[in-house]
Structure formats: C-alpha cells, structure tokens
Design an enzyme around this catalytic site. Sequence first.
Site, short mmCIF file in Angstrom:
data_model
loop_
_atom_site.label_atom_id
_atom_site.label_comp_id
_atom_site.label_asym_id
_atom_site.label_seq_id
_atom_site.Cartn_x
_atom_site.Cartn_y
_atom_site.Cartn_z
N GLU A 1 0.81 -1.22 0.00
CA GLU A 1 0.00 0.00 0.00
C GLU A 1 0.85 1.27 0.00
O GLU A 1 0.33 2.37 -0.25
CB GLU A 1 -0.91 0.02 1.24
CG GLU A 1 -1.98 -1.06 1.25
CD GLU A 1 -3.09 -0.81 0.25
OE1 GLU A 1 -3.11 0.27 -0.37
OE2 GLU A 1 -3.93 -1.70 0.06
N GLU B 1 7.78 -21.65 7.74
CA GLU B 1 7.86 -20.80 8.92
C GLU B 1 8.83 -21.33 9.97
O GLU B 1 9.23 -20.61 10.87
CB GLU B 1 6.48 -20.63 9.56
CG GLU B 1 5.95 -21.86 10.29
CD GLU B 1 4.69 -21.53 11.09
OE1 GLU B 1 4.71 -21.76 12.31
OE2 GLU B 1 3.71 -21.05 10.51
#
Length: 315
Positions: free
Chosen positions: A98, A129
């Site tokens: 963004e 992960e």
Amino acid sequence: MTSPLDASSPYRDLRAELETLTTEAFRPELSGIDRLATLEIARIMNAEDATVPTAVAEQLPLIAAAIDDIAERMAKGGRLLYAGAGTAGRLGVLDASECPPTFNTDPSQVVGLIAGGPEAMVTSVEGAEDSRELAAADLTRLSLTADDTVVGVSASGRTPYAIGAVEHARAQGALTIGLSCNAGSALAAAADHGIEVVVGPELLTGSTRLKAGTAQKLVLNMLSTITMIRLGKTYGNLMVDVRASNEKLRARSRRIVALATGAPDEEIEKALAATDGEVKNAILVILGEVDGPTAARLLEESAGHLRAALTAAAP
C-alpha cells in the site's frame, strides 16, 4: 518414525510450549459458542475486537520510539522490511504494497517478506515458517544494509522465520523490531525494539488471524504511516505524495491540492499541468508562487518536506 504421541516426540514439546502462550489459551466459557444465534456470536466477536486498541495503546511509547529510529534510517536511504509467516507475513506484504500508491514510495523502499515466498500469500507452504535459515537467505537476496529496518512479525513471538530474520538483520547492523502478541516473547528479546501487544485468548482457540491479526495490522499501520509523516510524505493530514495512477486517484489529487490551497479549479489544473501531476509540487507552485522547475528544486533541497520548501519559497 517418531509418533506425535511419543513421550520424547518434539511434537509433545511444541504442544507444551503452545499451552503457555496467551494467544493459544482455551476459553471454556466460549465452548458452546456454536449453539448461539448468529447475532449473539457477532456481538461477542465485536466486543472481543473492541479490546484490541486498548492493548495497542499500552505499547504506544515503544511504537513511537521504533518509528523515530525507522524514520532516521529511511531518511538516509534505508528500507523498511517486514518478515513473517502465515497471517503475520501476509499483513506485512499488505502494508508494504500500500505504500507506493499512498506515499509514492519506490516498491523497493517498503518490502514484505513472507515465509515460502509469494505462493504463501494464498496457500500454505509447509515448513517454511520453521526455518531461520530461509529468513536469512531472503534478506541476503535483498542485500541488507545497516540503514535498513527489519520488522519480524509473529503472533506467538516464537516463529523461527520471524526470529531468524531479526537475528540475521541485527548481526548485519540493521535496526530490528519484533512485533508479537505474547509477553516475554523470544522475538521481542531478539530485537532492538520489542513490541508485545497482548490481546489475550482468541474467540476461536489459537486462531491468531482474529485479535492478534487486528493488533498487528494496527501497529503496522502506525509504523509505515507515521514514518512517512516524519519523512515529509504528507502535508498536515493530506497525502501529498499520492501517486495518481488511475482516474479515482487523479480526482483525489485535484481535491488534495484544493484542500491545501483553496485555489479555484482553473488554477489547480494549471499548477498540476506545470508539475506533471505531482500534487506536492502543485501545492508549492500555488502557495509559494513559484514555477514548476523552481518547485521541484525547492522540494529536492528540502528533502521532500513541503513545509520546509514553502518556507524557502517565501519572500
């Protein structure tokens, strides 16, 4: 093959570790939630969500200190890099994506890394992960420097990928921030700035995309937005560095110039034409009463800070 139920199994150790985490705690009072009316479940969930801003508020001094350090490094050309797995990684990628349209940053200035790469945005990448080494490799590919900031994001505060990113970055001299939702986390301990937003047990046991995810989103909003304010990417509360890449944003650009200057439409259009549509430059042209090239020069000399450029333009 080791059974998950074996007394010496690492799964048993992991289960014991998870049971100590606030974000994984079971809430017996909600064990019958599936029997409630939809509206009642919505009310419970809404009440749970309402507690998140209070938890964030308790960490504001630490968040502010981290932002000041980020801004100082980014002013010298450093980057803001998020690293996380699963929901935490996706939130980092979202926040980073963004920044270019909102603040006209180069896509390389704010980057989101997710364990397992872009594929992990939409599907689970098994085992990603759990690797500290994978995080170090991802950062190495970005040619990490001491001016960069790495934010490890993990609800539990124990995710190896996030911890590995912070440890590797700190060893390279970069600024490090650990954002988690459990107190006393390994992630916070590994970072220069540890931010622990303790939101408590989730509505659905262990579903950290809920309150923990909301808390992380709120903090990431602060880290990027306030850093950009400190870097002069705004004028007051106006997004004067917005990138007008579509018709909606072009209309927003005109409105921002109007709000900042109070000028009539004809003058706004003339200023935007003289500055190739750059909102900040157009405002300087109108308020500073200078031409387009002069506005560009003054902003460059002021490191992009419009208020400083306006002062320099004053007779």
